[in-house]
Write a protein that holds these residues in place. Structure first.
Motif, PDB file in Angstrom:
ATOM      1  N   MET B 136      13.033  39.317  44.918  1.00 37.43           N
ATOM      2  CA  MET B 136      12.534  40.534  44.272  1.00 37.43           C
ATOM      3  C   MET B 136      11.016  40.466  44.116  1.00 37.43           C
ATOM      4  N   GLN B 137      10.536  39.291  43.747  1.00 40.73           N
ATOM      5  CA  GLN B 137       9.079  39.129  43.601  1.00 40.73           C
ATOM      6  C   GLN B 137       8.388  39.394  44.936  1.00 40.73           C
ATOM      7  N   GLN B 138       9.082  38.993  46.008  1.00 38.55           N
ATOM      8  CA  GLN B 138       8.485  39.166  47.324  1.00 38.55           C
ATOM      9  C   GLN B 138       8.302  40.637  47.670  1.00 38.55           C
ATOM     10  N   LYS B 139       9.237  41.459  47.200  1.00 41.69           N
ATOM     11  CA  LYS B 139       9.084  42.905  47.409  1.00 41.69           C
ATOM     12  C   LYS B 139       7.832  43.387  46.693  1.00 41.69           C
ATOM     13  N   VAL B 140       7.642  42.895  45.464  1.00 41.43           N
ATOM     14  CA  VAL B 140       6.462  43.294  44.700  1.00 41.43           C
ATOM     15  C   VAL B 140       5.208  42.854  45.439  1.00 41.43           C
ATOM     16  N   GLN B 141       5.248  41.635  45.983  1.00 44.83           N
ATOM     17  CA  GLN B 141       4.082  41.131  46.710  1.00 44.83           C
ATOM     18  C   GLN B 141       3.812  41.956  47.963  1.00 44.83           C
ATOM     19  N   PHE B 142       4.901  42.380  48.605  1.00 45.40           N
ATOM     20  CA  PHE B 142       4.710  43.214  49.795  1.00 45.40           C
ATOM     21  C   PHE B 142       4.046  44.544  49.411  1.00 45.40           C
ATOM     22  N   ILE B 143       4.525  45.127  48.321  1.00 42.25           N
ATOM     23  CA  ILE B 143       3.922  46.386  47.862  1.00 42.25           C
ATOM     24  C   ILE B 143       2.443  46.179  47.565  1.00 42.25           C
ATOM     25  N   ALA B 144       2.125  45.047  46.922  1.00 49.49           N
ATOM     26  CA  ALA B 144       0.728  44.760  46.590  1.00 49.49           C
ATOM     27  C   ALA B 144      -0.129  44.667  47.855  1.00 49.49           C
ATOM     28  N   THR B 145       0.508  44.241  48.951  1.00 47.36           N
ATOM     29  CA  THR B 145      -0.236  44.086  50.202  1.00 47.36           C
ATOM     30  C   THR B 145      -0.566  45.425  50.846  1.00 47.36           C
ATOM     31  N   VAL B 146       0.320  46.406  50.646  1.00 48.95           N
ATOM     32  CA  VAL B 146       0.155  47.660  51.377  1.00 48.95           C
ATOM     33  C   VAL B 146      -0.274  48.838  50.521  1.00 48.95           C
ATOM     34  N   LEU B 147      -0.261  48.679  49.192  1.00 48.84           N
ATOM     35  CA  LEU B 147      -0.404  49.890  48.370  1.00 48.84           C
ATOM     36  C   LEU B 147      -1.789  50.518  48.428  1.00 48.84           C
ATOM     37  N   HIS B 148      -2.770  49.795  48.943  1.00 46.86           N
ATOM     38  CA  HIS B 148      -4.101  50.394  49.042  1.00 46.86           C
ATOM     39  C   HIS B 148      -4.330  50.978  50.424  1.00 46.86           C
ATOM     40  N   ASP B 172      11.738  47.188  58.680  1.00 47.96           N
ATOM     41  CA  ASP B 172      11.653  48.635  58.924  1.00 47.96           C
ATOM     42  C   ASP B 172      10.329  49.186  58.418  1.00 47.96           C
ATOM     43  N   GLU B 173       9.922  48.693  57.266  1.00 48.07           N
ATOM     44  CA  GLU B 173       8.690  49.191  56.677  1.00 48.07           C
ATOM     45  C   GLU B 173       7.494  48.815  57.532  1.00 48.07           C
ATOM     46  N   ILE B 174       7.543  47.598  58.098  1.00 49.62           N
ATOM     47  CA  ILE B 174       6.457  47.162  58.987  1.00 49.62           C
ATOM     48  C   ILE B 174       6.368  48.120  60.179  1.00 49.62           C
ATOM     49  N   HIS B 175       7.542  48.415  60.764  1.00 49.66           N
ATOM     50  CA  HIS B 175       7.538  49.322  61.912  1.00 49.66           C
ATOM     51  C   HIS B 175       7.030  50.703  61.537  1.00 49.66           C
ATOM     52  N   ARG B 176       7.452  51.187  60.365  1.00 43.72           N
ATOM     53  CA  ARG B 176       7.039  52.515  59.934  1.00 43.72           C
ATOM     54  C   ARG B 176       5.522  52.577  59.730  1.00 43.72           C
ATOM     55  N   LEU B 177       4.996  51.543  59.066  1.00 40.54           N
ATOM     56  CA  LEU B 177       3.547  51.482  58.864  1.00 40.54           C
ATOM     57  C   LEU B 177       2.820  51.444  60.197  1.00 40.54           C
ATOM     58  N   ASN B 178       3.385  50.670  61.129  1.00 41.17           N
ATOM     59  CA  ASN B 178       2.769  50.532  62.437  1.00 41.17           C
ATOM     60  C   ASN B 178       2.764  51.863  63.186  1.00 41.17           C
ATOM     61  N   GLU B 179       3.884  52.584  63.095  1.00 42.40           N
ATOM     62  CA  GLU B 179       3.950  53.892  63.746  1.00 42.40           C
ATOM     63  C   GLU B 179       2.940  54.854  63.142  1.00 42.40           C
ATOM     64  N   ALA B 180       2.686  54.672  61.856  1.00 45.19           N
ATOM     65  CA  ALA B 180       1.712  55.553  61.200  1.00 45.19           C
ATOM     66  C   ALA B 180       0.274  55.141  61.498  1.00 45.19           C
ATOM     67  N   GLY B 181       0.099  54.102  62.296  1.00 43.33           N
ATOM     68  CA  GLY B 181      -1.243  53.760  62.754  1.00 43.33           C
ATOM     69  C   GLY B 181      -1.830  52.489  62.191  1.00 43.33           C
ATOM     70  N   THR B 182      -1.091  51.804  61.331  1.00 42.08           N
ATOM     71  CA  THR B 182      -1.622  50.572  60.751  1.00 42.08           C
ATOM     72  C   THR B 182      -1.442  49.421  61.738  1.00 42.08           C
ATOM     73  N   SER B 183      -2.493  48.657  61.920  1.00 37.44           N
ATOM     74  CA  SER B 183      -2.393  47.461  62.753  1.00 37.44           C
ATOM     75  C   SER B 183      -1.898  46.305  61.901  1.00 37.44           C
ATOM     76  N   ILE B 184      -1.085  45.448  62.519  1.00 35.72           N
ATOM     77  CA  ILE B 184      -0.468  44.388  61.732  1.00 35.72           C
ATOM     78  C   ILE B 184      -0.615  43.043  62.433  1.00 35.72           C
ATOM     79  N   ILE B 185      -1.108  42.062  61.697  1.00 33.19           N
ATOM     80  CA  ILE B 185      -1.123  40.691  62.202  1.00 33.19           C
ATOM     81  C   ILE B 185       0.007  39.962  61.505  1.00 33.19           C
ATOM     82  N   PHE B 186       0.825  39.330  62.317  1.00 29.10           N
ATOM     83  CA  PHE B 186       2.044  38.734  61.809  1.00 29.10           C
ATOM     84  C   PHE B 186       2.004  37.252  62.163  1.00 29.10           C
ATOM     85  N   SER B 187       1.970  36.413  61.147  1.00 27.07           N
ATOM     86  CA  SER B 187       1.875  34.976  61.405  1.00 27.07           C
ATOM     87  C   SER B 187       3.182  34.319  60.999  1.00 27.07           C
ATOM     88  N   THR B 188       3.766  33.554  61.922  1.00 28.60           N
ATOM     89  CA  THR B 188       5.043  32.925  61.621  1.00 28.60           C
ATOM     90  C   THR B 188       5.327  31.775  62.574  1.00 28.60           C
TER      91      THR B 188
END
Lengths: 444, 297
Positions: B136-148, B172-188
């Motif tokens: 659950m905390q991770q969801k909050v952290q994800f929101i903190a990453t994208v909310l601006h 899904d949210e990553i894909h949606r953001l990407n479709e809306a034009g946001t570039s994403i760097i994904f490290s794993t």
């Protein structure tokens, strides 16, 4: 700058609304008041009731009715001593005092006996001795050519007062030089300031350090530093915690006198007037006449508060800031070990101890070399300089001291910021001083 | 055009080069995989991109401008090691982080409301962080990453500790953001996730780029001439045009011998009387390429 205030605001709000903060802030003055109350209570009650003393006086020297006071009730008896020895208990007396016959007025050491079932305290014994000695003295004077009034006039109280101040008053001017009372007030103020600095540095400085470590350990800092510069985070934290400290001290400054006053009025009556009488006695002993009290107030009024209070606050924040930034740097650079950080706090706090120890010497000679050095050296000046303020130190020293203090704050903020920004992002690695030295010169 | 351009970036820490002359481009609107073994310099590089530290040398351009002149809010970063203030409430915590990114109070509140609605966690506003599970905390952290609403989002191992449902939600949210034009760097380290999500990758090893490009091109580059053949009867282990390379669930994997082509293989199988039901090229997985390259280095 805006971000520093956001951070300081968060640090402040989250701390101030914590239950532990509220409890500590309220309980400390209550505990303080309780301590005061118990202190006076026990002192007044002495833990026991008044002693009943029967006196068999063969010397004829004593006027027993004059000897009785609150804690000692003396009753004369004419019964033979041997009979009294067995009956004084039945007469509800605690102690039997026998004063043998007394003829030679030149004798200076005289033995009086007591009989009791109790164990007498040293205080009780000396009190009885004093009461008897007073009677003997009066008796000796009465039987000599000496007039008791003349005798009493032999002892003289000397007040050494600042001539310059008296001259200024005589000339009808507002006195600029401080008098003896001002020195007394200055001494109390200095002690208070020294104690407060000590408290502030270790309690709130320690709070800064723990909070830095917490952020590092639970990795909040990783999220934070992508939005703010580490040095902003550090400064915000120091400011926020400093605000918490100031809030707490301000509340105590109001609550402690209120509670002491409250306890005085609520319990004053229940103490059989005991504690109040004690205060009065103490005041009388210190010769605290009405005019003396007035003088204290007028001295309090003549102290240059307009200068002292702002300067006091500058040194308060400066001292706190220097040490808090050091502790923040320590908190950021040690690994996950709280104990290790605690240990480092002590050596870093040594200048505070030294300043505290110097305080005594500085008060003895408030404008001497040691005092001047102490009030310019920035790790000690937050303790020494405010202590000297009531003694009219030269203005250039005050200003120089503040300039050095502010420069030191900036320097420490720079160093601490450099250590902090590397330290908070480094995990599981023991660092040594050589490495920390290198951090100072990392780019960015 | 590139959203992010890394040019000859270097960063040195006490004695070792964490980032050594690294250059690559993150195309606008891509989901970009930043890959590398542990200690390769990924985090050092990310910290330079997020301006937590500065490079000793080289330049980083965000949307064509030097990163030091851009606004903090243009980038969103979800670090691998992440925490939140335990005593704070979800709402005020997000508000705090949004304001630190430079959003006004009003903007922040609107954005937080939008995201809490989106993740169906409206009721969490006054929950304390310490009451939330790790996921659950991770969801909050994800929101903190994208909310601006950043133009570049950097996600470092965003799925660790998430259950499959929440993993999909974030994906899904990553894909949606990407479709809306946001570039994403994904490290794993999880190569199957990279393969599933990323269009482009860079592989870093010992502070240096050892591979970069489109995932499809990289696979072409590392292909081993292996084909999958499904036949009705058993395939000979060895032909003249091919060599048996292994078995798949429902077919054979064959490697074409040097000097031959697919046509030669097909001819040989058909002429042996066997019937071909399926024939297709098998490209190496990123996992294979990763292991191969890292071991070599």
């Amino acid at each position: 700058m805006n971000k520093i205030w956001l951070i300081a605001g968060r640090e402040y709000i989250t701390r101030v609304r914590k239950k532990t903060f509220i409890v500590a802030t309220l309980l400390t003055p209550i505990g303080f008041g309780l301590l005061m109350f118990l202190g006076t209570y026990f002192a007044a009650k002495g833990g026991e009731a008044a002693k009943n003393i029967v006196v068999k006086d063969d010397s004829g020297v004593l006027d027993v009715s004059e000897m009785t006071d609150k804690l000692m009730v003396y009753t004369p008896s004419t019964e033979p001593l041997d009979q009294l020895k067995t009956t004084y208990m039945e007469q509800d007396k605690d102690i039997l005092v026998y004063v043998p016959k007394f003829e030679d007025f030149s004798i200076k050491d005289y033995e009086v006996r007591y009989y009791t079932e109790d164990k007498l305290s040293i205080k009780t014994i000396t009190d009885i001795e004093k009461a008897l000695a007073r009677q003997f003295r009066d008796h000796k004077i009465e039987n000599s050519d000496i007039n008791i009034d003349i005798y009493n006039s032999f002892s003289t109280d000397i007040t050494l007062e600042n001539g310059e101040k008296l001259d200024q008053i005589a000339a009808g001017e507002e006195p600029k030089s401080s008098g003896k009372t001002a020195i007394l007030i200055g001494t109390v103020l200095a002690g208070l300031m020294g104690g407060m600095m000590y408290f502030v540095i270790f309690i709130y400085g320690g709070m800064v350090m723990r909070s830095v470590m917490e952020e590092k350990i639970n990795r909040v800092v990783e999220i934070m530093v992508s939005s703010v510069k580490p040095v902003q985070l550090m400064l915000g934290k120091i400011l926020g915690v400093g605000g918490v400290g100031l809030t707490q001290l301000a509340i105590w400054l109001v609550l402690i006198p209120l509670i002491i006053l409250g306890i005085g009025t609520i319990f004053g009556g229940e103490l059989d007037g005991g504690s109040m009488d004690q205060f009065k006695e103490a005041a009388a002993a210190a010769d605290m006449s009405q005019s003396k009290i007035q003088e204290i107030f007028s001295e309090l009024g003549s102290i240059n508060w307009g200068m002292i209070i702002p300067v006091f606050i500058i040194f308060f924040f400066g001292g706190y800031f220097i040490y808090a930034s050091m502790f923040a740097a320590v908190g950021s650079s040690v690994s996950d070990d709280q104990g290790e950080a605690q240990q480092l706090m002590l050596p870093l706090g040594i200048p505070v101890f030294i300043g505290f120890m110097m305080l005594q010497g500085v008060l003895t000679n408030p404008n001497g070399n040691m005092a001047v050095f102490g009030s310019l050296f920035p790790l000690i000046s937050p303790i020494i300089m405010p202590a000297r303020l009531a003694f009219d130190p030269p203005m250039w020293q005050v200003i120089l001291s503040i300039v050095i203090l502010i420069a030191t704050c900036i320097f420490f903020a720079w160093i601490a910021g450099r250590i902090y920004r590397v330290g908070i992002l480094l995990y599981g690695k023991k660092v040594n001083f050589k490495e920390i030295w290198k951090w100072l010169f990392y780019k960015g | 055009m590139s959203v992010l351009s890394i040019q000859q970036v270097e960063k040195q820490y006490a004695g070792h080069k964490a980032v050594n002359n690294v250059s690559f481009e993150v195309p606008q609107g891509s989901i970009f995989g930043l890959l590398g073994p542990n200690g390769a310099g990924k985090t050092s590089l990310i910290r330079i991109i997020t301006r937590i530290t500065a490079a000793d040398r080289g330049q980083v351009l965000l949307n064509g401008r030097d990163i030091s002149t851009t606004k903090i809010r243009e980038v969103g970063y979800l670090p691998e090691e992440r925490g939140l203030y335990k005593k704070m409430m979800v709402g005020e915590h997000l508000l705090y982080l949004a304001r630190l990114k430079g959003l006004s109070k009003q903007e922040s509140l609107e954005s937080i409301k939008y995201w809490l609605d989106k993740f169906d966690i409206k009721g969490w506003w006054s929950k304390k962080i310490e009451e939330l599970s790790k996921g659950m905390q991770q969801k909050v952290q994800f929101i903190a990453t994208v909310l601006h609403n950043p133009s570049l989002i950097i996600l470092d191992e965003p799925f660790t500790g998430l259950d499959p449902v929440n993993t999909n939600l974030i994906k899904d949210e990553i894909h949606r953001l990407n479709e809306a034009g946001t570039s994403i760097i994904f490290s794993t380290h999880r190569m199957e996730q990279v393969e599933e999500i990323c269009k482009d990758i860079v592989l870093i090893e010992q502070g240096q780029v050892i591979l970069t490009g489109k995932v499809s091109e990289v696979k072409q580059q590392f292909k081993d001439n292996i084909f999958k053949v499904t036949t009705t009867s058993k395939l000979d282990d060895q032909g003249s045009a091919y060599e048996m390379a292994g078995l798949d669930e429902d077919g054979y994997l064959v490697k074409i011998q040097d000097g031959y082509s697919s046509n030669d293989v097909l001819k040989e199988i058909i002429s042996s009387g066997n019937e071909i039901k399926e024939y297709k090229e098998v490209l190496p997985s990123l996992n294979d390429i990763f292991i191969k390259l890292v071991n070599k280095a």
